[in-house]
Enzyme design. Structure first.
Site, PDB file in Angstrom:
ATOM      1  N   GLU A 167      -5.255   7.060   4.709  1.00  0.00           N
ATOM      2  CA  GLU A 167      -5.610   6.786   6.290  1.00  0.00           C
ATOM      3  C   GLU A 167      -6.233   7.911   6.790  1.00  0.00           C
ATOM      4  OE1 GLU A 167      -4.067   4.505   7.488  1.00  0.00           O
ATOM      5  OE2 GLU A 167      -2.410   3.921   6.234  1.00  0.00           O
ATOM      6  N   ARG A 177      -9.460   6.429   8.589  1.00  0.00           N
ATOM      7  CA  ARG A 177      -9.625   6.607  10.086  1.00  0.00           C
ATOM      8  C   ARG A 177     -10.355   7.599  10.942  1.00  0.00           C
ATOM      9  NH1 ARG A 177      -3.768   4.326  12.175  1.00  0.00           N
ATOM     10  NH2 ARG A 177      -2.941   3.581  10.295  1.00  0.00           N
ATOM     11  N   GLU A 181      -5.630  -8.058  11.044  1.00  0.00           N
ATOM     12  CA  GLU A 181      -6.279  -8.856   9.907  1.00  0.00           C
ATOM     13  C   GLU A 181      -6.710 -10.183  10.121  1.00  0.00           C
ATOM     14  OE1 GLU A 181      -3.659  -6.906   9.624  1.00  0.00           O
ATOM     15  OE2 GLU A 181      -4.730  -5.233   8.542  1.00  0.00           O
TER      16      GLU A 181
END
Ligand code: DMJ
Length: 630
Positions: free
Chosen positions: A253, A257, A520
């Site tokens: 993550e 990010r 998505e």
């Protein structure tokens, strides 16, 4: 006569000595063990006595009023103790005494001061320490001068059609609302609680406060022309973003990010600070690779470098979508730093996977980093597997299509997925199920919907000239995912939906009915739009944008909702950082013209952070890189 051989402590036999051979060193060797012990005892008693005399006998320097560090005093001490300690010891002792006396004197002076004077003094000291720390932090690590790859299309994209322009303006307004709310209520925290109007964070960031939303949002702000907001974020990063924190974070993550976000911000704006911070973070992530196999741990403590895996993962395994989603960022790190370690780490993972047996040609989601063996045989194109496949394709694209090994690995993996996981429902909807120990679960996640875009992106260059087939597959997945939105009350998609017993593209279990501002489906609409220019994709994207604005918008930002089938939904009170990084960015791109971030020059990481195409030769030869990159 020969003396019996002696057995020294090491157990090796010492040869017997003749009487004539009693020179000093040999003679010592012939002493009995007990004699040696007694000698040792006497010697240590003597040393102890000397030390005692040196430190504890009365010091006449005070009586004589002579300064402790005077030469005469040194001589006297030597005479007193009766042994001769080296003068360094004496100097040290005297220095300690002087410091001690000075400290006493300062303490006495302090006691004479008023409470307010003391407070002011402490405050000044504190600010000095903070200033020093800041200065230390600001000193950037010298990085090698590396040519900036040619970046194109970062400021364009004005649509010609007025209605499209209006929609794009609306998306920019939504971005501003999300950002301003975070700015006002959650600044510096990782995320925002838009109803409670305060900061928020989750375990993927450990107990850190690293401004995840700021880093994740930067490139979206830049593309949308929100330059004041971008500057504001940059300032926060310059002054506050510090990765030397005692926090156990998710390697995946934080990489997608933060590393991805900082690298993209660097390439878009050219501001060095983002590059420096990305490299500082990357250095902190490297210890995660210290495992017996080189497959990284899922989590790493940024301060101590200690890594471990999620407690819930099968048999202590690392997760395919986590250790398989580092390649793009790590290739750029090697390019920018000249440090081959990043590239080597991700290539090592690829090589290791290539050597392993794959059940039915499929990659299981779990791999044990100690043993190098697969965990449970579960395969998914959604959570736990998704971006591994995405990064194989994007490694090839990002290398200007030179990394053919990555392309081949992608093609083989997709072929197995089509064979075992992709099916058509009775109602004619194409879906991608989950493979669990040889059984296909007819369930698809919101996360899996990104695959529509991936198939379209990979169509060009597919083996046996199957481009048309993969573009069609992308369109079918986009259609199915649109159905999952359209069959709800809020026109927002659930977290997971089934294709079972008459139910198609709908969630069955209560805990699968939520929508947490995920990107998505919109991501797939955007890729499909870029490759087909079929207006339905803009139409579907607009439906989603309107639903988000209607049902997720609150005065303090945007929130996820707990049930997309309820006309009266409750909020989850989280504004996810990926809403600003991905959902709003893909929407904005959908209503922009294609000259904004052209796909020939940019590859988006899995958190929608664009990285420029970098020809493989760039990693070894910067000059050839400049002429090749377009
Ligand atoms: C994002 O952080 C990334 O897209 C990741 O690959 C998967 N999930 C979230 C958004 O849903």
């Amino acid at each position: 006569m020969t003396t019996p051989a002696l057995l020294p402590l090491s157990g090796r036999r010492i040869p017997t000595l003749s009487p004539g051979a009693a020179s000093f060193p040999h003679h010592r060797a012939t002493l009995r063990l007990s004699e040696k012990f007694i000698l040792l005892l006497i010697l240590s008693a003597f040393i102890t006595l000397c030390f005692g005399a040196f430190f504890f006998l009365p010091d006449n320097s005070k009586h004589n009023g002579v300064r402790a560090n005077s030469v005469s005093n040194v001589t006297r001490t030597e005479t007193w103790s009766g042994c001769s300690p080296c003068s360094a010891w004496v100097i040290l002792r005297d220095k300690i005494r002087v410091d001690h006396e000075r400290a006493l004197q300062e303490a006495k002076e302090k006691l004479r001061k008023s409470r307010d004077e003391l407070r002011a003094e402490i405050q000044t000291e504190k600010s000095k320490v903070v200033e020093d720390l800041k200065k230390k932090k600001e000193v950037p690590k010298p990085l090698p001068p590396v040519p900036m790859p040619k970046v194109v299309g970062v400021n364009d994209g004005d649509p010609v059609e007025p209605d499209v322009k209006e929609k794009r303006d609306k998306i920019r307004e939504m971005m501003k609302h999300a950002w301003d709310s975070y700015r006002q209520y959650g600044w510096g925290h990782n995320e925002l609680k838009p109803l409670a109007k305060k900061g928020h964070s989750t375990n993927i960031f450990g107990n850190s406060q690293m401004g995840a939303t700021i880093v994740d949002a930067l490139d979206s702000l830049y593309m949308m022309g929100l330059h004041d907001e971008f500057k504001d974020g940059q300032e926060w990063i310059e002054q506050n973003l510090d990765f030397s924190v005692n926090a156990e974070v998710s390697v995946f993550e934080v990489n997608i990010r933060f590393t991805g976000g900082l690298l993209a911000a660097y390439y878009l704006s050219g501001q060095e600070v983002f590059k420096v911070k990305a490299v500082q973070l990357a250095e902190k992530l490297l210890p995660a690779f210290n495992t017996p196999t080189g497959i990284p741990w899922a989590m790493v403590n940024l301060k101590s470098g200690v890594g471990r895996n999620w407690g819930w993962a099968s048999a202590g395994s690392s997760i395919l979508a986590e250790f398989g989603t580092l390649h793009m960022e790590f290739v750029h790190l090697t390019y920018l730093t000249g440090n081959p370690a990043y590239y080597q780490k991700v290539m090592h993972i690829r090589k290791l996977l290539a050597k392993m047996d794959r059940p039915n040609g499929l990659y299981p989601n779990y791999l044990n980093p100690r043993t190098g063996r697969w965990g449970q045989h579960h395969t998914s194109v959604g959570g736990l597997g998704d971006s591994f496949y995405e990064y194989l394709l994007k490694a090839w694209l990002m290398s200007d299509k030179t990394d053919t090994e990555a392309r081949k690995t992608y093609d083989d993996a997709i072929e197995a997925i089509e064979r075992h996981l992709i099916r058509k429902s009775n109602g004619g909807l194409t879906f991608i199920g989950e493979w669990k120990n040889g059984h296909l679960e007819r369930k698809m996640g919101h996360l899996t919907c990104f695959a529509g875009g991936m198939f379209a992106l990979g169509a060009d260059g597919s083996p046996d000239d199957k481009a048309g087939h993969y573009l069609q597959l992308g369109a079918e997945i986009a259609h199915t995912c649109h159905e999952s939105y359209d069959r709800t009350v809020l026109k927002l998609g659930p977290e997971a939906f089934k294709f079972d017993s008459g139910l198609e593209a709908v969630a069955v279990r209560q805990n699968e009915k939520y929508y947490i501002l995920r990107p998505e489906v919109i991501e797939t609409y955007w890729y499909m739009w870029r490759f087909t220019h079929d207006p339905k994709y803009r139409q579907w994207g607009w439906e989603a944008a309107q639903a988000i604005d209607k049902y997720c918008r609150v005065s303090g930002g945007f929130s996820g909702v707990k049930d997309v089938y309820s006309s009266n939904p409750t909020y989850d009170d989280v504004q996810q950082s990926f809403f600003l990084a991905e959902t709003l960015k893909y929407l904005y791109l959908l209503f922009s013209s294609d000259d904004l971030m052209p796909l020939e020059s940019w590859v988006f990481n899995t958190e929608a952070h664009p990285l420029p195409v970098l020809h493989s030769s760039c990693l070894v030869n910067f000059c050839s890189c400049l002429s090749i990159n377009h």
